[in-house]
Design a protein around this motif. Structure first.
Motif, mmCIF file in Angstrom:
data_model
loop_
_atom_site.group_PDB
_atom_site.id
_atom_site.type_symbol
_atom_site.label_atom_id
_atom_site.label_comp_id
_atom_site.label_asym_id
_atom_site.label_seq_id
_atom_site.Cartn_x
_atom_site.Cartn_y
_atom_site.Cartn_z
ATOM 1 N N GLU A 252 0.815 -1.211 0.000
ATOM 2 C CA GLU A 252 0.000 0.000 0.000
ATOM 3 C C GLU A 252 0.854 1.268 0.000
ATOM 4 O OE1 GLU A 252 -4.142 -0.554 2.126
ATOM 5 O OE2 GLU A 252 -2.555 -1.449 3.359
ATOM 6 N N GLN A 253 1.960 1.246 0.743
ATOM 7 C CA GLN A 253 2.839 2.410 0.778
ATOM 8 C C GLN A 253 3.516 2.620 -0.577
ATOM 9 O OE1 GLN A 253 5.749 2.274 3.891
ATOM 10 N NE2 GLN A 253 6.526 4.349 3.460
ATOM 11 N N LEU A 254 3.922 1.531 -1.212
ATOM 12 C CA LEU A 254 4.519 1.642 -2.543
ATOM 13 C C LEU A 254 3.514 2.199 -3.545
ATOM 14 C CD1 LEU A 254 6.705 1.145 -4.652
ATOM 15 C CD2 LEU A 254 5.965 -1.260 -4.764
ATOM 16 N N LEU A 255 2.272 1.740 -3.464
ATOM 17 C CA LEU A 255 1.252 2.232 -4.394
ATOM 18 C C LEU A 255 0.989 3.723 -4.203
ATOM 19 C CD1 LEU A 255 -1.349 -0.705 -4.396
ATOM 20 C CD2 LEU A 255 0.497 -0.227 -6.046
ATOM 21 N N ARG A 256 1.060 4.217 -2.972
ATOM 22 C CA ARG A 256 0.884 5.664 -2.734
ATOM 23 C C ARG A 256 1.995 6.461 -3.420
ATOM 24 N NH1 ARG A 256 -0.772 4.257 2.597
ATOM 25 N NH2 ARG A 256 1.293 4.784 3.436
ATOM 26 N N ILE A 257 3.221 5.916 -3.359
ATOM 27 C CA ILE A 257 4.342 6.586 -4.031
ATOM 28 C C ILE A 257 4.111 6.627 -5.544
ATOM 29 C CG2 ILE A 257 6.799 6.397 -4.593
ATOM 30 C CD1 ILE A 257 7.251 5.310 -1.783
ATOM 31 N N LEU A 258 3.673 5.517 -6.093
ATOM 32 C CA LEU A 258 3.424 5.466 -7.531
ATOM 33 C C LEU A 258 2.274 6.388 -7.927
ATOM 34 C CD1 LEU A 258 3.817 1.618 -8.190
ATOM 35 C CD2 LEU A 258 5.534 3.442 -8.459
ATOM 36 N N GLU A 259 1.253 6.475 -7.087
ATOM 37 C CA GLU A 259 0.128 7.371 -7.381
ATOM 38 C C GLU A 259 0.585 8.820 -7.464
ATOM 39 O OE1 GLU A 259 -3.766 5.008 -5.556
ATOM 40 O OE2 GLU A 259 -2.657 6.433 -4.291
ATOM 41 N N ARG A 260 1.435 9.218 -6.520
ATOM 42 C CA ARG A 260 1.933 10.600 -6.541
ATOM 43 C C ARG A 260 2.836 10.855 -7.750
ATOM 44 N NH1 ARG A 260 3.185 9.632 -0.731
ATOM 45 N NH2 ARG A 260 1.484 10.526 0.503
ATOM 46 N N GLN A 261 3.743 9.899 -7.977
ATOM 47 C CA GLN A 261 4.768 10.125 -8.991
ATOM 48 C C GLN A 261 4.213 10.078 -10.405
ATOM 49 O OE1 GLN A 261 8.459 8.598 -7.869
ATOM 50 N NE2 GLN A 261 9.377 8.598 -9.908
ATOM 51 N N TYR A 262 3.194 9.271 -10.633
ATOM 52 C CA TYR A 262 2.679 9.104 -11.991
ATOM 53 C C TYR A 262 1.263 9.656 -12.179
ATOM 54 C CZ TYR A 262 6.678 5.983 -12.484
ATOM 55 O OH TYR A 262 7.946 5.455 -12.522
ATOM 56 N N GLY A 263 0.641 10.137 -11.120
ATOM 57 C CA GLY A 263 -0.701 10.696 -11.250
ATOM 58 C C GLY A 263 -1.749 9.663 -11.582
ATOM 59 N N VAL A 264 -1.624 8.471 -10.998
ATOM 60 C CA VAL A 264 -2.573 7.383 -11.254
ATOM 61 C C VAL A 264 -3.222 6.968 -9.933
ATOM 62 C CG1 VAL A 264 -1.283 6.561 -13.254
ATOM 63 C CG2 VAL A 264 -0.777 5.623 -10.973
ATOM 64 N N THR A 265 -4.215 6.087 -10.029
ATOM 65 C CA THR A 265 -4.862 5.548 -8.834
ATOM 66 C C THR A 265 -4.932 4.023 -8.939
ATOM 67 O OG1 THR A 265 -7.075 5.798 -9.810
ATOM 68 C CG2 THR A 265 -6.244 7.621 -8.444
ATOM 69 N N PHE A 266 -4.877 3.383 -7.762
ATOM 70 C CA PHE A 266 -4.925 1.917 -7.697
ATOM 71 C C PHE A 266 -6.083 1.490 -6.809
ATOM 72 C CE2 PHE A 266 -0.468 2.820 -8.611
ATOM 73 C CZ PHE A 266 -0.185 1.909 -9.623
ATOM 74 N N HIS A 267 -6.671 0.373 -7.171
ATOM 75 C CA HIS A 267 -7.713 -0.243 -6.347
ATOM 76 C C HIS A 267 -7.317 -1.691 -6.099
ATOM 77 C CE1 HIS A 267 -11.477 -1.150 -4.494
ATOM 78 N NE2 HIS A 267 -11.841 -1.987 -5.454
ATOM 79 N N ILE A 268 -7.098 -2.021 -4.821
ATOM 80 C CA ILE A 268 -6.695 -3.380 -4.453
ATOM 81 C C ILE A 268 -7.950 -4.264 -4.384
ATOM 82 C CG2 ILE A 268 -5.610 -4.814 -2.684
ATOM 83 C CD1 ILE A 268 -3.895 -2.434 -1.927
ATOM 84 N N LYS A 269 -7.992 -5.301 -5.202
ATOM 85 C CA LYS A 269 -9.163 -6.176 -5.276
ATOM 86 C C LYS A 269 -9.030 -7.403 -4.381
ATOM 87 C CE LYS A 269 -12.065 -5.743 -7.932
ATOM 88 N NZ LYS A 269 -13.400 -5.089 -7.849
ATOM 89 N N ASN A 270 -7.820 -7.682 -3.911
ATOM 90 C CA ASN A 270 -7.585 -8.882 -3.096
ATOM 91 C C ASN A 270 -6.847 -8.456 -1.827
ATOM 92 O OD1 ASN A 270 -6.973 -11.343 -1.952
ATOM 93 N ND2 ASN A 270 -5.764 -12.105 -3.682
ATOM 94 N N ASN A 271 -7.522 -8.511 -0.689
ATOM 95 C CA ASN A 271 -6.922 -8.045 0.571
ATOM 96 C C ASN A 271 -5.723 -8.877 1.002
ATOM 97 O OD1 ASN A 271 -8.641 -5.866 1.007
ATOM 98 N ND2 ASN A 271 -10.213 -7.174 1.937
ATOM 99 N N ALA A 272 -5.627 -10.112 0.516
ATOM 100 C CA ALA A 272 -4.526 -10.988 0.926
ATOM 101 C C ALA A 272 -3.173 -10.456 0.461
ATOM 102 C CB ALA A 272 -4.749 -12.395 0.382
ATOM 103 N N ILE A 273 -3.152 -9.663 -0.612
ATOM 104 C CA ILE A 273 -1.872 -9.181 -1.140
ATOM 105 C C ILE A 273 -1.366 -7.935 -0.410
ATOM 106 C CG2 ILE A 273 -2.454 -10.116 -3.408
ATOM 107 C CD1 ILE A 273 -2.967 -7.255 -4.360
ATOM 108 N N ARG A 274 -2.154 -7.387 0.493
ATOM 109 C CA ARG A 274 -1.728 -6.184 1.210
ATOM 110 C C ARG A 274 -0.496 -6.436 2.079
ATOM 111 N NH1 ARG A 274 -5.714 -2.109 1.217
ATOM 112 N NH2 ARG A 274 -7.739 -2.808 0.375
ATOM 113 N N LYS A 275 -0.254 -7.710 2.433
ATOM 114 C CA LYS A 275 0.874 -8.034 3.322
ATOM 115 C C LYS A 275 2.213 -8.093 2.591
ATOM 116 C CE LYS A 275 0.154 -13.006 2.724
ATOM 117 N NZ LYS A 275 -0.154 -14.288 3.388
ATOM 118 N N TYR A 276 2.208 -8.039 1.281
ATOM 119 C CA TYR A 276 3.440 -8.153 0.524
ATOM 120 C C TYR A 276 4.333 -6.930 0.764
ATOM 121 C CZ TYR A 276 1.256 -11.946 -2.135
ATOM 122 O OH TYR A 276 0.642 -13.125 -2.502
ATOM 123 N N THR A 277 5.645 -7.187 0.811
ATOM 124 C CA THR A 277 6.628 -6.095 0.925
ATOM 125 C C THR A 277 7.600 -6.184 -0.244
ATOM 126 O OG1 THR A 277 8.107 -7.426 2.319
ATOM 127 C CG2 THR A 277 6.473 -6.033 3.437
#
Length: 313
Positions: A252-277
């Motif tokens: 989730e933290q990585l996706l926030r960085i990508l959202e800022r840097q590229y002006g995009v948005t992400f929607h996580i469809k599978n909660n199980a992947i939130r634990k990935y680092t």
């Protein structure tokens, strides 16, 4: 009070005194049921009408002159107030510091050159407030977001970066500050030179000094600060050089960085992947290259569903 007393208070003229005394006598006679004694008027002194009129007009002229003098004094006082106010405003305005504020939108990066020649690379979704001209004994700016600073050296005028309740003090160096409002920590990374970091309420001589290759991590909730060595300190790995460099960062933290840097948005469809680092160092010029690295490291699938919108599952 007798009428003669009233007139005497206002005038010492014999003519008025005589009339007043005659009137007093007639009032006493009428109180006793007697008629007024008009013969007493024969004893009233004569007067010069021309002199009386001259005296009246002279008094009027004096009063007008007095009014004019009062008016002149009032006007002069008002003029002094106006002139004083104008000069006071000019002095205040000349001494007032004028500020500019610049905002790098999502997907945008900006370079700001400050009045002293210092340079700030402003990352996406970041805001910098700075004076148009540095005055006084210090140079101070306010950052919300992320910026890489190359500060012109001037030991007699230290440079400060305000980040909420934390500040960084430098005299001339290169460093990076990550202080996004939704982050619980503020990270200051020193590339060369010297900086001191700490809470604004902490005396400057008690703050933490950094050496090149070190970073200070400031916890906003507890005001705790720790200094540690950091890997990959080369400027080639910096975000301002279009490089993604993250270590042990949750999805989730990585996706926030990508959202800022590229002006995009992400929607996580599978909660199980939130634990990935993720530990990633790659060229960030192309967003798809970053996706390819992420999908290689972890079993995630990223799909574009609309303009600048992605689903990840």
């Amino acid at each position: 009070m007798r009428i003669s007393d009233i007139f005497r208070k206002k005038s010492k003229d014999a003519f008025l005194d005589a009339i007043a005394q005659s009137m007093d006598k007639d009032i006493e006679r009428m109180k006793n049921g007697m008629s007024a004694d008009l013969s007493s008027l024969s004893s009233i002194p004569t007067f010069d009408e021309d002199k009386v009129l001259e005296s009246v007009f002279d008094n009027i002229g004096k009063r007008r002159a007095q009014r004019r003098r009062t008016l002149y004094r009032t006007a002069a006082a008002a003029l002094l107030l106006i002139v004083g106010g104008v000069f006071g405003y000019i002095a205040w305005h000349q001494g007032a510091v004028e500020y500019d504020e610049i905002y790098a939108r999502r997907g945008e990066k900006l370079i700001v050159i400050l009045a002293d020649g210092s340079r700030v690379n402003l990352n996406s979704d970041s805001r910098l407030r700075y004076p148009r001209k540095f005055t006084g004994s210090e140079r101070r700016v306010t950052l919300e977001g992320e910026g890489f600073f190359e500060v012109s050296k001037d030991k007699s005028h230290p440079f400060y970066v305000d980040c909420y309740d934390m500040e960084v003090k430098v005299t001339g160096t290169r460093f990076n500050v990550n202080a996004y409002p939704d982050n619980s920590q503020i990270v200051t990374t020193l590339y060369d030179g010297h900086v001191s970091v700490g809470c604004k309420t902490t005396p400057e001589d008690s703050r933490n000094a950094l050496l090149p290759g070190e970073e200070a991590i400031y916890a906003r909730s507890t005001h705790d600060l720790k200094v540690q060595k950091t890997d990959n300190i080369s400027l080639d790995d910096l975000w301002s050089k279009q490089v993604i460099n993250v270590q042990d960062m949750r999805l989730e933290q990585l996706l926030r960085i990508l959202e800022r840097q590229y002006g995009v948005t992400f929607h996580i469809k599978n909660n199980a992947i939130r634990k990935y680092t993720y530990n990633i160092t790659c060229d960030a010029a192309n967003l798809q290259d970053v996706f390819d690295v992420m999908q290689t490291i972890t079993p995630v699938h990223i799909k574009k569903v609309a303009n600048r919108k992605y689903e990840i599952r």
